[in-house]
Motif scaffolding. Sequence first.
Motif, PDB file in Angstrom:
ATOM      1  N   LEU A 106       0.907  -1.233   0.066  1.00 21.50           N
ATOM      2  CA  LEU A 106      -0.101   0.060   0.196  1.00 21.50           C
ATOM      3  C   LEU A 106       0.682   1.277  -0.094  1.00 21.50           C
ATOM      4  CD1 LEU A 106      -2.569  -0.969   2.559  1.00 21.50           C
ATOM      5  CD2 LEU A 106      -2.925  -1.015   0.150  1.00 21.50           C
ATOM      6  N   ASP A 107       0.347   2.447  -0.481  1.00 28.42           N
ATOM      7  CA  ASP A 107       0.905   3.586  -0.399  1.00 28.42           C
ATOM      8  C   ASP A 107       0.854   3.994   1.027  1.00 28.42           C
ATOM      9  OD1 ASP A 107       1.711   3.838  -3.305  1.00 28.42           O
ATOM     10  OD2 ASP A 107      -0.552   4.671  -3.523  1.00 28.42           O
ATOM     11  N   PRO A 108       2.150   4.663   1.444  1.00 27.50           N
ATOM     12  CA  PRO A 108       2.120   5.050   2.974  1.00 27.50           C
ATOM     13  C   PRO A 108       0.857   5.881   3.382  1.00 27.50           C
ATOM     14  CG  PRO A 108       3.960   5.627   1.555  1.00 27.50           C
ATOM     15  CD  PRO A 108       3.147   5.223   0.575  1.00 27.50           C
ATOM     16  N   GLU A 109       0.024   6.540   2.499  1.00 28.47           N
ATOM     17  CA  GLU A 109      -1.055   7.286   3.337  1.00 28.47           C
ATOM     18  C   GLU A 109      -2.173   6.342   3.227  1.00 28.47           C
ATOM     19  OE1 GLU A 109       0.177   7.686   0.344  1.00 28.47           O
ATOM     20  OE2 GLU A 109      -1.416   8.426  -1.065  1.00 28.47           O
ATOM     21  N   LEU A 110      -2.287   5.154   3.062  1.00 29.07           N
ATOM     22  CA  LEU A 110      -3.272   4.142   2.961  1.00 29.07           C
ATOM     23  C   LEU A 110      -3.243   3.216   4.044  1.00 29.07           C
ATOM     24  CD1 LEU A 110      -3.916   3.579  -0.852  1.00 29.07           C
ATOM     25  CD2 LEU A 110      -4.877   5.135   0.479  1.00 29.07           C
ATOM     26  N   VAL A 111      -1.890   3.280   4.379  1.00 26.63           N
ATOM     27  CA  VAL A 111      -1.509   2.236   5.433  1.00 26.63           C
ATOM     28  C   VAL A 111      -2.474   2.385   6.791  1.00 26.63           C
ATOM     29  CG1 VAL A 111       0.098   1.408   7.158  1.00 26.63           C
ATOM     30  CG2 VAL A 111       0.787   1.773   4.820  1.00 26.63           C
ATOM     31  N   GLY A 112      -2.776   3.577   7.322  1.00 27.71           N
ATOM     32  CA  GLY A 112      -3.425   3.877   8.275  1.00 27.71           C
ATOM     33  C   GLY A 112      -4.743   3.276   8.412  1.00 27.71           C
ATOM     34  N   GLU A 113      -5.690   3.381   7.306  1.00 23.33           N
ATOM     35  CA  GLU A 113      -6.947   3.000   7.454  1.00 23.33           C
ATOM     36  C   GLU A 113      -7.013   1.372   7.425  1.00 23.33           C
ATOM     37  OE1 GLU A 113      -8.220   2.597   2.674  1.00 23.33           O
ATOM     38  OE2 GLU A 113      -7.577   4.558   3.156  1.00 23.33           O
ATOM     39  N   VAL A 114      -6.089   0.791   6.843  1.00 22.96           N
ATOM     40  CA  VAL A 114      -6.028  -0.750   7.165  1.00 22.96           C
ATOM     41  C   VAL A 114      -5.467  -1.039   8.468  1.00 22.96           C
ATOM     42  CG1 VAL A 114      -4.810  -2.996   6.172  1.00 22.96           C
ATOM     43  CG2 VAL A 114      -5.437  -1.177   4.651  1.00 22.96           C
ATOM     44  N   LEU A 115      -4.618  -0.663   9.009  1.00 26.79           N
ATOM     45  CA  LEU A 115      -4.105  -0.573  10.528  1.00 26.79           C
ATOM     46  C   LEU A 115      -5.350  -0.512  11.506  1.00 26.79           C
ATOM     47  CD1 LEU A 115      -0.535   0.400  10.566  1.00 26.79           C
ATOM     48  CD2 LEU A 115      -1.656  -1.575  10.249  1.00 26.79           C
ATOM     49  N   ASP A 116      -6.075   0.485  11.063  1.00 25.53           N
ATOM     50  CA  ASP A 116      -7.462   0.815  11.959  1.00 25.53           C
ATOM     51  C   ASP A 116      -8.376  -0.288  12.113  1.00 25.53           C
ATOM     52  OD1 ASP A 116      -6.785   3.483  12.874  1.00 25.53           O
ATOM     53  OD2 ASP A 116      -7.713   4.498  11.134  1.00 25.53           O
ATOM     54  N   VAL A 117      -8.516  -0.982  10.936  1.00 29.85           N
ATOM     55  CA  VAL A 117      -9.429  -2.322  10.938  1.00 29.85           C
ATOM     56  C   VAL A 117      -8.811  -3.294  11.798  1.00 29.85           C
ATOM     57  CG1 VAL A 117      -9.994  -4.156   9.316  1.00 29.85           C
ATOM     58  CG2 VAL A 117     -10.115  -1.875   8.473  1.00 29.85           C
ATOM     59  N   LEU A 118      -7.337  -3.603  11.857  1.00 29.58           N
ATOM     60  CA  LEU A 118      -6.771  -4.372  12.767  1.00 29.58           C
ATOM     61  C   LEU A 118      -7.066  -3.815  14.233  1.00 29.58           C
ATOM     62  CD1 LEU A 118      -3.523  -5.284  10.931  1.00 29.58           C
ATOM     63  CD2 LEU A 118      -5.445  -6.484  10.830  1.00 29.58           C
ATOM     64  N   ARG A 119      -6.832  -2.871  14.563  1.00 34.42           N
ATOM     65  CA  ARG A 119      -7.233  -2.322  15.839  1.00 34.42           C
ATOM     66  C   ARG A 119      -8.485  -2.522  16.335  1.00 34.42           C
ATOM     67  NH1 ARG A 119      -4.625   2.719  14.301  1.00 34.42           N
ATOM     68  NH2 ARG A 119      -2.599   2.279  15.122  1.00 34.42           N
ATOM     69  N   ARG A 120      -9.530  -2.268  15.299  1.00 30.11           N
ATOM     70  CA  ARG A 120     -10.845  -2.813  15.706  1.00 30.11           C
ATOM     71  C   ARG A 120     -11.183  -4.287  15.800  1.00 30.11           C
ATOM     72  NH1 ARG A 120     -14.759   0.040  12.301  1.00 30.11           N
ATOM     73  NH2 ARG A 120     -13.874   1.955  11.648  1.00 30.11           N
ATOM     74  N   LEU A 121     -10.484  -5.182  15.044  1.00 28.65           N
ATOM     75  CA  LEU A 121     -10.508  -6.498  15.468  1.00 28.65           C
ATOM     76  C   LEU A 121     -10.066  -6.663  16.550  1.00 28.65           C
ATOM     77  CD1 LEU A 121      -9.737  -7.965  11.756  1.00 28.65           C
ATOM     78  CD2 LEU A 121     -11.986  -7.827  13.051  1.00 28.65           C
ATOM     79  N   ARG A 122      -8.998  -6.430  17.082  1.00 29.68           N
ATOM     80  CA  ARG A 122      -8.217  -6.457  17.951  1.00 29.68           C
ATOM     81  C   ARG A 122      -9.290  -6.108  19.490  1.00 29.68           C
ATOM     82  NH1 ARG A 122      -5.704  -8.073  21.495  1.00 29.68           N
ATOM     83  NH2 ARG A 122      -3.796  -7.435  22.710  1.00 29.68           N
TER      84      ARG A 122
END
Lengths: 284, 242
Positions: free
Chosen positions: B169-185
Amino acid sequence: MTQTDLEGPAATPPGLTRRQVYEARIRRRSMRVAATSTGAVLLALFILIPLAPGWEGVKKSFFNADVFARTFPGLLEAFLLDVAIFAWSAPLIFLLGLLIALCRDAQSPALYPLRLFGILYTDIFRGVPVILVIYLIGFGIPGLGLPRPWNSPYIWGTVALVLTYAAYVAEVLRSGIESIHQSQRAAAASLGLSHSDTMRFVVLPQAIRRVVPANMNLFIALQKDVALLSFIGPVEIFRQAGVYKSLLANFTPYVGAALIFLAVTIPATRYADYLMNKQARARS
Amino acid sequence: MTKLELQGVTKRFGENVVCRGIDLKINEGEMVCLIGASGSGKSTLLRCMNLLEPVDDGVILLDGVDIAEPGLDPQPVRQRIGIVFQSFNLFPHMTAVENVMLAPRRVHNRTRDDLLPEVTELFTRFGLADRMDHYPDQLSGGQQQRVAIVRALAMKPEIMLFDEITSALDPELVGEVLDVLRRLREAGMTMVLATHEMGFARELADKVCFLDKGVILEEGPPAQLFSDPKQERTCAFLARVL
């Protein structure tokens, strides 16, 4: 950069970049050269061919307007039989080709006979000239003494075409199946999809789309090869042209038949090329 | 409670031994991060966990049952362990919602109508409500990867594996995917990540494992592993990436 900084001809049209002006000039020049050379070749043909000693005779027996006008409607009507044969063999070819391609992809050891059959089938039917298959099946099977209408060379000739072309279509489809990246199968497997569901919903839809242009080329070849059935009986356009030739002692009906074929195959070929170019662009 | 336990997992590709007897315990609701250089065996280890790669030797216990047994049908296991790939691997000929519904429809024999409410809920939860009918090539990389996560979640897996899902992913798109992981956590999903996002691993992981040449060289809570690594190789790796 302002407009005055531009080099080159002073008459730069407003709104165009230097590059666009240059490319337009090159394009105009290429078109002029192409038109001139094409014109020169055509002119040479029109002048040189009629100078050949046999031209008058050839003109009379191949390009006879009177014969053309008399036989063309009959040829068109006979062509309908070609169209009919094509129309009912094309879907059968696709289905049989798909079946063979799937046979060759069979993985389980119990299905090994299917796999072997697929390999033998494509090897045999791609290795024998179409006309031979048409003779063998078109004459051989009715020779078994089947009752009407099952002894018609029309049916068995078409079957021969279906069997042969299915082998080519199967190979094209198989190359399509193999071109689908392994990661697609991995994604499907990771979701718990079975092997057959993966093939049916993930691999085949992509594979079939990818080989549409290649299959189009096969079906264009099929359009022409339908004429081979004339050798075993059905009065389609090629045979009808032969009848007219004998009747009128003139070859013009063959030229008429050729024109009718071209009227169908040229648009189809252009369309297949268009699809192929589109695909090549999409991938690059 | 131990959800997944690896004992001496070994995987070879020809002469190349990629996993050399890996032992690892993952508890229910835990998030474990695998870090290490490219080629250290992180991806292969993940792919072994849901049987995308057959294991050559060793035992993988899922709820105490060995799933690495040769000859075992991998399909039921894969339904319980979802994986998301670095390159998304969405099916390009299907819309986002068709991508998500395919496996539940075929594997669980459910209908589209039956699935629609819960699938819509998943799309909405991850900010994709207006992208359901888009084809993958009409979506950004981050959106595609979130659809891929939704696709895996729709099978209601007990464990989720993430194979470097932000690397493409482009660096500016990484955050939105990591947010998803945070929610799953937060939702208590058991997760294993192969990742290069050290900041993220440090913030959220329960356990970080450093892989080197096919073995887990060092493992521990992130606070300890990142600030006080015991092994020289771990120090060298962390010095390079931090």
